[in-house]
Design an enzyme around this catalytic site. Structure first.
Site, PDB file in Angstrom:
ATOM      1  N   TYR A   1       0.852  -1.183   0.000  1.00 45.54           N
ATOM      2  CA  TYR A   1       0.000   0.000   0.000  1.00 45.54           C
ATOM      3  C   TYR A   1       0.883   1.227   0.000  1.00 45.54           C
ATOM      4  CZ  TYR A   1      -4.217  -2.313   1.971  1.00 45.54           C
ATOM      5  OH  TYR A   1      -5.317  -3.056   2.211  1.00 45.54           O
TER       6      TYR A   1
ATOM      7  N   ASN B   1      -7.136   1.764   3.715  1.00 47.69           N
ATOM      8  CA  ASN B   1      -7.587   1.077   4.943  1.00 47.69           C
ATOM      9  C   ASN B   1      -6.370   0.735   5.790  1.00 47.69           C
ATOM     10  OD1 ASN B   1     -10.264   0.437   6.006  1.00 47.69           O
ATOM     11  ND2 ASN B   1      -9.381  -1.580   6.379  1.00 47.69           N
TER      12      ASN B   1
ATOM     13  N   GLU C   1      -5.584  -0.335   8.669  1.00 52.23           N
ATOM     14  CA  GLU C   1      -5.445   0.083  10.078  1.00 52.23           C
ATOM     15  C   GLU C   1      -4.623   1.372  10.171  1.00 52.23           C
ATOM     16  OE1 GLU C   1      -7.044  -3.110   9.422  1.00 52.23           O
ATOM     17  OE2 GLU C   1      -4.952  -3.756   9.592  1.00 52.23           O
TER      18      GLU C   1
ATOM     19  N   ASN D   1      -9.075   0.213  -2.593  1.00 50.52           N
ATOM     20  CA  ASN D   1      -8.999  -1.048  -1.850  1.00 50.52           C
ATOM     21  C   ASN D   1     -10.327  -1.357  -1.192  1.00 50.52           C
ATOM     22  OD1 ASN D   1      -7.614  -3.320  -0.647  1.00 50.52           O
ATOM     23  ND2 ASN D   1      -7.838  -2.238   1.301  1.00 50.52           N
ATOM     24  N   GLU D   2     -10.712  -2.614  -1.258  1.00 51.12           N
ATOM     25  CA  GLU D   2     -11.924  -3.062  -0.576  1.00 51.12           C
ATOM     26  C   GLU D   2     -13.059  -2.071  -0.786  1.00 51.12           C
ATOM     27  OE1 GLU D   2     -10.963  -5.997   2.939  1.00 51.12           O
ATOM     28  OE2 GLU D   2     -11.164  -3.954   3.590  1.00 51.12           O
TER      29      GLU D   2
ATOM     30  N   TYR E   1      -9.306 -13.675   5.665  1.00 53.79           N
ATOM     31  CA  TYR E   1      -8.662 -13.804   6.979  1.00 53.79           C
ATOM     32  C   TYR E   1      -9.443 -14.853   7.763  1.00 53.79           C
ATOM     33  CZ  TYR E   1      -6.357  -9.513   5.626  1.00 53.79           C
ATOM     34  OH  TYR E   1      -5.609  -8.588   4.946  1.00 53.79           O
TER      35      TYR E   1
ATOM     36  N   GLU F   1      -4.746 -10.240  -0.662  1.00 51.15           N
ATOM     37  CA  GLU F   1      -4.482 -10.290   0.776  1.00 51.15           C
ATOM     38  C   GLU F   1      -4.990 -11.620   1.292  1.00 51.15           C
ATOM     39  OE1 GLU F   1      -6.144  -7.021   2.980  1.00 51.15           O
ATOM     40  OE2 GLU F   1      -5.411  -5.555   1.538  1.00 51.15           O
TER      41      GLU F   1
ATOM     42  N   TYR G   1       1.820  -7.465  13.768  1.00 52.23           N
ATOM     43  CA  TYR G   1       0.896  -8.303  13.008  1.00 52.23           C
ATOM     44  C   TYR G   1       1.222  -9.802  13.141  1.00 52.23           C
ATOM     45  CZ  TYR G   1      -2.969  -8.098   9.648  1.00 52.23           C
ATOM     46  OH  TYR G   1      -4.203  -8.162   9.043  1.00 52.23           O
TER      47      TYR G   1
HETATM   48  C1  GAL Z   1      -8.308  -6.119   4.889  1.00 53.22           C
HETATM   49  C2  GAL Z   1      -7.996  -4.727   4.365  1.00 53.22           C
HETATM   50  C3  GAL Z   1      -6.655  -4.264   4.883  1.00 53.22           C
HETATM   51  C4  GAL Z   1      -6.575  -4.455   6.371  1.00 53.22           C
HETATM   52  C5  GAL Z   1      -6.906  -5.885   6.709  1.00 53.22           C
HETATM   53  C6  GAL Z   1      -6.896  -6.197   8.178  1.00 53.22           C
HETATM   54  O1  GAL Z   1      -9.567  -6.535   4.620  1.00 53.22           O
HETATM   55  O2  GAL Z   1      -7.974  -4.722   2.963  1.00 53.22           O
HETATM   56  O3  GAL Z   1      -6.480  -2.926   4.534  1.00 53.22           O
HETATM   57  O4  GAL Z   1      -7.466  -3.595   6.976  1.00 53.22           O
HETATM   58  O5  GAL Z   1      -8.182  -6.198   6.274  1.00 53.22           O
HETATM   59  O6  GAL Z   1      -5.639  -6.065   8.695  1.00 53.22           O
END
Ligand code: GAL
Length: 987
Positions: A90, A135, A137, A195-196, A265, A305, A368
């Site tokens: 990013y 995004n 965070e 993004n998203e 995730y 991602e 992370y």
């Molecule tokens: C994703 C988003 C990222 C970050 C991640 C969580 O869905 O695209 O920018 O927020 O979640 O760490």
């Protein structure tokens, strides 16, 4: 000696037809490109780069979270050494355009070109993700704070005000991206649009177009193309949203990208499962294949991602263990099972929310639990990723596979399942084997039926059964081609292969103590060249070649089967086996790759014109390294130093590399101290350039983008008995109220609350009923929320005095320069500092003269409710040729006390300690921020919110010391400009 062994029972259970590809001819899928260049193409199978199919395996890092370009090189090298081929990142719009139209892509860590250059030097493909919205965070999700005030219309739409806002930033970043595309001397292969952003349809089922969202995407895409960016555009869908997929957009809604992808995730991206609508148990696997068939059937399985770790929010327990090596092993193989051919881990290297760049609910750490930790050390999970990435790097046939159905039946143990992926051109197959119930980890043994070029086989044929034990998956290959050789099958995982002096070296691995076997086509005979942990090795000649069976304990053994040298490794020996590439070519040619076994890390290698081999890497102890390279190598240079070696009987080079010298950090002592809240007192005069009259309202960002501390200083005449103040600062924020120098109330924060109301009484304070009274509200502002929450204001939502009709006249002091759209610290930038007088006057900066201050340390602390500033100078002399990870720790002596602290290192706010709301207490600081061969200014702002006061212990330690090719003593003075007199106007 025996021929093919077939278990008739198993065969009869599996109708052969079921083993055929669902779609026969691979070429029935169209190959597409962006329409601007065909250097990057794609189809249903994979990306095709320069005409060659690629399995893309990569990870994300954030340059703005490691604000030291030299460390980007460290991270890029660690990406490459992991075997992955793709670097994704990013960009943070707000970091480059803190004030409207003041775009900066050159100063210090804003130099995006350097990042791209390091990726090119390391030989990595780049997936660029410039936003404008990211995004991640980030404070306001990466928007500049000036975009969040409401003056720019509807964000992420085609509103002309918002469109005008992102023009300058997107124009400059695409200028850079254009020049670094893969066909323009760079390695960028794609550009993600925003993004998203699942806003293509008003009604997704009916596919009713959503004009403003589509307009936004089309405006961005138009600019990207006008700017000469020709590589494919991509999108990152938040989970299961088909928005922007061409294939799904059968109505011509518009705004589609070239290649759609989804993020996933499975365990929840956060350690707090409440942050996700569905959080799954560890080792629960999700399905993607069917969804891709539905929404993007003509596109490769792209995951821009995929879970690479988890965020640790304020107040949550660390969940690092849930994303350890076994997680990496099972999940990334499962993505292959689901036919994902481009998987990018978010994050691979997390970094730090230094300054106020992070979203409120996290605090300073963006570690992370990623494979590369926040202190840049390599976790076991980094090594485990390598065990797969070096395979995907060379498994050419994996980049074109059909996923076959009905393969579960090929296993004779119900506890185990396998998914068969088969290359329609070569018939090579990849069976992803795991526990049928993925959450199970029982010790199982089984046989499987595989279809090979020599017919259906039941494997294993020599050893009694295949083992699978623990949370682990396996890729069993058949008809795996390496150089001019072919494995009919291997039950041991292929780690990788290289070609040395025109002969392949095949590398296999098994968990320590496990047995395996492989059939090398047309081979004759075998011998053990070196047995380090091997047992039960047998070479079984068949009409089709040699079946080699073995058991491998801890260590690394070398066999010769036919003409092929075969290295057998256990899992940990594989972790310490590196395959550096001798060229910068991101396709990592196998005949330009060597094998280096043993060290902690190998960053790069090269062979000079006189056959000298140069290896760069890190050792954490004295290490014997073994190198397989061309026999013409006559000299060895390790980290630039000529190094003696011996040659083994089988031609490898063996050398001993020293471990690190020892080094002790000097203690943090000799602190000087000064009060940093003079504004609370009546005799303070709020007339300097730091102050603005708050005549537009009581939201901080009405006066320019503000970060961190804001001081609201109000005057009112006559008496009042108290007041009620509602303040909003973002989750985890705090505020205190003072009347005429005395604290009358304070709110210590809550990890879940962005605002709070404080009712205070003036009963115990001294009020001047005939004259002017001073009320001071000190608040910190932990940043802005993401997505639509970014526009929620920070500041005073309401303020009222009790029992008086007098109004309060407010002034505001915050981030200096903000009201004038002026960046005062042009290197560290405005996100770095808030409005404490210490920050305004630059006490945090190197070179400020604290000679007149008193002696006093944070561990002695203060005995009242105030904010106190501490400074100390300390020399570092990290030995030459070493890398060190340095981590500060802040600790309270009283866990219930209401205290906060900011840590400044050479002027960078590199840690926020907020025990009351559950922050972390360890703060890694990289070289560049620290000067490893000079004087360092360490400072602490200690905020005691209790009348009893507070104290803190501030210590530091080395968490890792390696002998390294990384030059940690580089001249980073350009990153650490010192104090200057122009700060004096901001008292
Ligand atoms: C994703 C988003 C990222 C970050 C991640 C969580 O869905 O695209 O920018 O927020 O979640 O760490």
């Amino acid at each position: 000696m025996f021929g093919r062994i077939i278990n008739p029972l198993l065969i009869s259970l599996v109708p052969l037809a079921q083993l055929q590809p669902a779609k026969a001819a691979g070429d029935s899928w169209p190959i597409s490109d962006s329409g601007y260049t065909d250097v990057v193409q794609w189809d249903h199978y994979s990306f095709i780069i320069n005409g060659e199919r690629k399995y893309l395996f990569g990870g994300e890092m954030h340059p703005f979270r490691t604000p030291v370009p030299e460390m980007w090189q460290d991270i890029a090298q660690k990406f490459k050494a992991s075997g992955m081929n793709t670097f994704s990142f990013y960009n943070m719009w707000g970091m480059h355009e803190s004030f409207p139209s003041q775009v900066d892509f050159t100063t210090a860590f804003r130099d995006y070109r350097r990042l791209l250059q390091y990726a090119e030097d390391a030989g990595l493909y780049v997936m660029a993700r410039p936003g404008p919205y990211t995004n991640g965070e980030l404070n306001a999700g990466g928007y500049p704070i000036w975009v969040t005030t409401g003056d720019y219309g509807s964000l992420r739409t085609n509103d002309t005000r918002y469109t005008a806002a992102w023009q300058d930033y997107m124009t400059e970043i695409t200028d850079i991206i254009r020049d670094h595309q893969i066909h323009k001397n760079g390695t960028i292969i794609s550009i993600q649009v925003d993004n998203e952003f699942p806003s293509q349809y008003k009604d997704r089922t009916a596919k009713t177009p959503n004009g403003p969202g589509i307009g936004y995407m089309e405006n961005l895409e138009a600019l990207i193309r006008e700017q000469g960016v020709e590589v494919p555009t991509t999108a990152n869908a938040p989970g299961h949203y088909p928005d922007w997929s061409k294939d799904y957009d059968t109505v011509g809604a518009g705004g589609d990208v070239d290649v759609w992808g989804l993020d996933s995730y499975p365990l929840c991206w956060s350690c707090n499962p409440d942050d996700c609508s569905s959080a799954n148990d560890d080792f629960t696997l999700l399905k993607y294949y069917d969804y891709f068939q539905e929404v993007a059937p003509n596109q490769p399985g792209l995951m821009p991602e995929f879970q690479g770790g988890r965020v640790l929010p304020l107040g949550a327990e660390s969940c690092e263990a849930s994303v350890g090596p076994d997680f990496r092993n099972v999940y990334y193989r499962h993505n292959i099972d689901q036919k994902m051919s481009a998987q990018i881990m978010y994050m691979f290297a997390g970094g730090t929310n230094w300054g106020w760049i992070g979203v409120p609910f996290i605090g300073s750490s963006y570690d992370y639990s990623a494979p590369i930790a926040e202190d840049r050390t390599l976790r076991d999970s980094w090594y485990e990723v390598k065990n797969l990435a070096l395979f995907t790097r060379v498994a050419q046939d994996l980049a074109k596979v059909d996923r076959l159905n009905g393969t579960d039946a090929v296993i004779d143990n119900d506890a185990i399942s396998a998914t068969e992926l088969r290359n329609p051109d070569t018939d090579a197959a990849f069976y992803v084997v795991r526990h049928a119930t993925s959450t199970e980890d029982s010790a199982e043994s089984f046989h499987m039926n595989v279809t090979t070029s020599i017919g259906s086989l039941v494997i294993p044929q020599v050893i009694s059964a295949l083992p699978l034990s623990g949370h682990i998956a396996k890729i069993v290959v058949t008809d795996f081609t390496f150089a001019d050789q072919q494995l009919i099958y291997s039950t041991a995982e292929v780690f990788s292969y290289v070609v040395i002096d025109n002969a392949p070296v095949l590398i296999l691995w098994v968990p320590a103590g496990e047995s395996g076997e492989f059939l090398l086509k047309d081979a004759e005979g075998g011998e053990i060249l070196n047995c380090d942990g091997c047992s039960d090795v047998s070479f079984n000649q068949t009409v089709d070649g040699v079946i080699t069976a073995f058991t491998q304990g801890e260590g690394s053994s070398l066999l010769k089967v036919g003409d092929v040298r075969v290295l057998l490794l256990d899992r940990v020996a594989a972790w310490h086996t590196f395959l550096p590439v001798l060229t910068k070519d991101p396709s990592a040619p196998v005949n330009q790759t060597i094998v280096v076994q043993g060290p902690h890390l190998v960053r790069e290698a090269g062979i000079d014109d006189t056959n000298g081999l140069h290896v760069h890497g890190d050792t954490n102890a004295t290490t014997e390294v073994e190198i397989f390279a061309t026999s013409s190598v006559n000299r060895l240079w390790w980290n630039g130093k000529s190094t003696s070696f011996t040659k083994s009987s089988y031609g490898s080079l063996i050398a001993t590399i020293n471990g690190p010298d020892s080094y002790e950090l000097p203690p943090l002592i000799d602190w000087k101290t000064h009060d940093t809240l003079p504004e609370r007192f009546v005799n303070y005069s709020a007339t300097s350039d730091a102050w603005v009259s708050a005549d537009k309202g009581l939201y901080v960002d009405l006066y320019g983008p503000h970060h961190g501390f804001s001081l609201w200083r109000g005057t009112f005449n006559g008496s009042a008995t108290g007041g009620v103040f509602e303040v909003q600062g973002g989750r985890g924020f705090a505020f205190s109220a003072y009347l005429n120098g005395q604290q009358v109330g304070s709110y210590a924060g809550d990890a879940g609350d962005a605002s709070s109301t404080l009712s205070v009484s003036f009963e115990n304070a001294t009020i001047d009923s005939d004259g002017e009274n001073i009320i001071l509200l000190v608040q910190d502002n932990t940043g802005h929320d993401e997505t639509s929450g970014a526009t929620k204001p920070r500041g005073i939502l309401s303020a009222a005095l009790n029992d008086t009709s007098e109004a309060i006249q407010w002034k505001l002091a915050g981030t200096v320069g903000a009201p004038m759209n002026k960046t005062v610290d042009t290197v560290r930038g405005p996100y770095n500092e808030g409005g404490l007088v210490a920050e305004r006057l630059g006490w945090h900066l190197p070179g400020f003269d604290d000679a007149t201050w008193s002696v006093g340390s944070p561990s002695a602390g203060v005995q009242e409710a105030t904010i106190q500033f501490y400074r100390t100078l300390v020399d570092l002399d990290i030995p030459e040729g070493h890398d060190a990870s340095i981590v500060f720790t802040i600790a309270t002596n009283n866990p219930t006390e209401r205290v906060r602290a900011l840590l400044y290192v050479n002027g960078y706010q590199y840690g926020r300690y907020m025990p009351y709301v559950g922050s972390t207490s360890s703060f890694p600081v990289p070289p560049g921020i620290l000067d490893y061969s000079g004087k360092n200014t360490i400072a602490i702002a200690l905020w005691s919110q209790d009348d009893e006061g507070a104290s803190l212990d501030v210590t530091w330690e080395i968490t890792s010391l390696t002998r390294s090719s990384l030059n940690s003593r580089f001249d980073g003075s350009y990153l650490r400009p010192g104090w200057s007199e122009d700060r004096n106007v901001y008292y």
